[in-house]
Scaffold this active site. Sequence first.
Site, PDB file in Angstrom:
ATOM      1  N   MET A   1       0.853  -1.201   0.000  1.00 59.40           N
ATOM      2  CA  MET A   1       0.000   0.000   0.000  1.00 59.40           C
ATOM      3  C   MET A   1       0.885   1.246   0.000  1.00 59.40           C
ATOM      4  O   MET A   1       0.415   2.347   0.317  1.00 59.40           O
ATOM      5  CB  MET A   1      -0.932  -0.004   1.213  1.00 59.40           C
ATOM      6  CG  MET A   1      -1.887  -1.195   1.202  1.00 59.40           C
ATOM      7  SD  MET A   1      -3.413  -0.899   2.098  1.00 59.40           S
ATOM      8  CE  MET A   1      -2.794  -0.624   3.736  1.00 59.40           C
TER       9      MET A   1
ATOM     10  N   HIS B   1       9.168  -3.333   3.606  1.00 62.40           N
ATOM     11  CA  HIS B   1       8.804  -3.530   2.190  1.00 62.40           C
ATOM     12  C   HIS B   1      10.064  -3.808   1.362  1.00 62.40           C
ATOM     13  O   HIS B   1      10.062  -4.676   0.477  1.00 62.40           O
ATOM     14  CB  HIS B   1       8.146  -2.275   1.617  1.00 62.40           C
ATOM     15  CG  HIS B   1       6.862  -1.860   2.281  1.00 62.40           C
ATOM     16  ND1 HIS B   1       6.746  -0.732   3.025  1.00 62.40           N
ATOM     17  CD2 HIS B   1       5.635  -2.442   2.269  1.00 62.40           C
ATOM     18  CE1 HIS B   1       5.496  -0.602   3.458  1.00 62.40           C
ATOM     19  NE2 HIS B   1       4.798  -1.628   3.016  1.00 62.40           N
TER      20      HIS B   1
ATOM     21  N   GLN C   1      -2.573 -12.272   7.588  1.00 62.97           N
ATOM     22  CA  GLN C   1      -2.754 -12.024   6.146  1.00 62.97           C
ATOM     23  C   GLN C   1      -1.990 -13.059   5.313  1.00 62.97           C
ATOM     24  O   GLN C   1      -2.531 -13.629   4.361  1.00 62.97           O
ATOM     25  CB  GLN C   1      -2.259 -10.616   5.830  1.00 62.97           C
ATOM     26  CG  GLN C   1      -2.143 -10.298   4.362  1.00 62.97           C
ATOM     27  CD  GLN C   1      -1.803  -8.830   4.143  1.00 62.97           C
ATOM     28  OE1 GLN C   1      -2.640  -7.969   4.321  1.00 62.97           O
ATOM     29  NE2 GLN C   1      -0.574  -8.556   3.756  1.00 62.97           N
TER      30      GLN C   1
HETATM   31  P1  AMP Z   1       1.466  -2.978   3.422  1.00 62.08           P
HETATM   32  O1  AMP Z   1       2.028  -1.904   2.548  1.00 62.08           O
HETATM   33  O2  AMP Z   1       1.387  -2.598   4.854  1.00 62.08           O
HETATM   34  O3  AMP Z   1       0.197  -3.575   2.867  1.00 62.08           O
HETATM   35  O4  AMP Z   1       2.531  -4.165   3.393  1.00 62.08           O
HETATM   36  C1  AMP Z   1       2.948  -4.760   2.193  1.00 62.08           C
HETATM   37  C2  AMP Z   1       3.749  -5.998   2.495  1.00 62.08           C
HETATM   38  O5  AMP Z   1       4.892  -5.642   3.272  1.00 62.08           O
HETATM   39  C3  AMP Z   1       2.954  -7.025   3.319  1.00 62.08           C
HETATM   40  O6  AMP Z   1       3.242  -8.332   2.841  1.00 62.08           O
HETATM   41  C4  AMP Z   1       3.489  -6.811   4.711  1.00 62.08           C
HETATM   42  O7  AMP Z   1       3.406  -7.959   5.533  1.00 62.08           O
HETATM   43  C5  AMP Z   1       4.948  -6.463   4.414  1.00 62.08           C
HETATM   44  N1  AMP Z   1       5.527  -5.745   5.556  1.00 62.08           N
HETATM   45  C6  AMP Z   1       5.032  -4.637   6.162  1.00 62.08           C
HETATM   46  N2  AMP Z   1       5.804  -4.294   7.221  1.00 62.08           N
HETATM   47  C7  AMP Z   1       6.797  -5.214   7.285  1.00 62.08           C
HETATM   48  C8  AMP Z   1       7.905  -5.428   8.162  1.00 62.08           C
HETATM   49  N3  AMP Z   1       8.149  -4.621   9.189  1.00 62.08           N
HETATM   50  N4  AMP Z   1       8.724  -6.473   7.920  1.00 62.08           N
HETATM   51  C9  AMP Z   1       8.481  -7.313   6.870  1.00 62.08           C
HETATM   52  N5  AMP Z   1       7.460  -7.170   6.013  1.00 62.08           N
HETATM   53  C10 AMP Z   1       6.619  -6.143   6.213  1.00 62.08           C
END
Ligand code: AMP
Length: 282
Positions: free
Chosen positions: A30, A37, A153
């Site tokens: 997102m 990320h 998720q």
């Molecule tokens: P989001 O933008 O929050 O939807 O996250 C996109 C992807 O990044 C998802 O698969 C999340 O689980 C992963 N993600 C977000 N924060 C972290 C983190 N601190 N460590 C590893 N992966 C992450």
Amino acid sequence: MRVISSPNKIRQALIKYKLKGKTIGFVPTMGALHQGHLSLIHQAVRDNDITVISIFVNPKQFGPKEDLNKYPRPEEKDLALCEKAGVDFVFHPKSKDMYPDNFTTYVSVEGLSQVLCGKSRPGHFAGVATVVTKLFNIIQPDIAYFGQKDAQQSIIIKKMVRDLNIPLKIKVLPTIREKDGLAMSSRNSYLNIAERKKARVLSQSLNLARILIQNGARDADRIINRMKALIKKKAAKIDYVELVDPDTLQPLKKISKDYFIVLAVKIGNTRLIDNFQGRCLN
Ligand code: AMP
């Protein structure tokens, strides 16, 4: 690096590479990108010929009282980070590109979507499963990358891929943390200085549970109560703290071989999540 907003255009652009037998790695996000990320993106770049990332703040996964409008959208910075990380394509659709008028089809992963975060955020995981299905259909990746940070998720997406025979591999990578243990999240930017300090309590409570388990604690209620007491001391509001089976997400009474400690806590107005997946050999 190309930035494309139309689903048809990105599919056409990627078909060329697929026909040549090139592999496609995909990281759905997102935006408001951080090191969490980037760890997924770096792995995708290492594993694949072509790396695609999507940046889409998906309205279907936000509840009516949630932070859709204030969710951070630092577009230029995100694109610069993608370029530097070696991303080939950024899929950056508008809401109307993904959800044309009279959109009525949803994907629901029953059971797993109704517990933990699904209980406090009704409809959230149907929104996630629906957008991820659409993104998989549009990008048609060989491997898609998700973070352990959003563990429920990742489990739901794996189940959906298995149940619906979606032809790709899911890789789940470890949570990336700040120096003081706080799991990186785009929502951490909502925290003021005092809240940011309090937010350490999420990872501290998981560490406490780990130590208790290392020292022989096996009773789930006892471990959870100790975690809750620590969290309450920091004046954080608990949504849930649970010890569950990592496959079914159902509560465990006693620590078994594989266990999963998950929590959601509100610091001020910001809801944060964290988790720890453990294995107990005795
Ligand atoms: P989001 O933008 O929050 O939807 O996250 C996109 C992807 O990044 C998802 O698969 C999340 O689980 C992963 N993600 C977000 N924060 C972290 C983190 N601190 N460590 C590893 N992966 C992450």
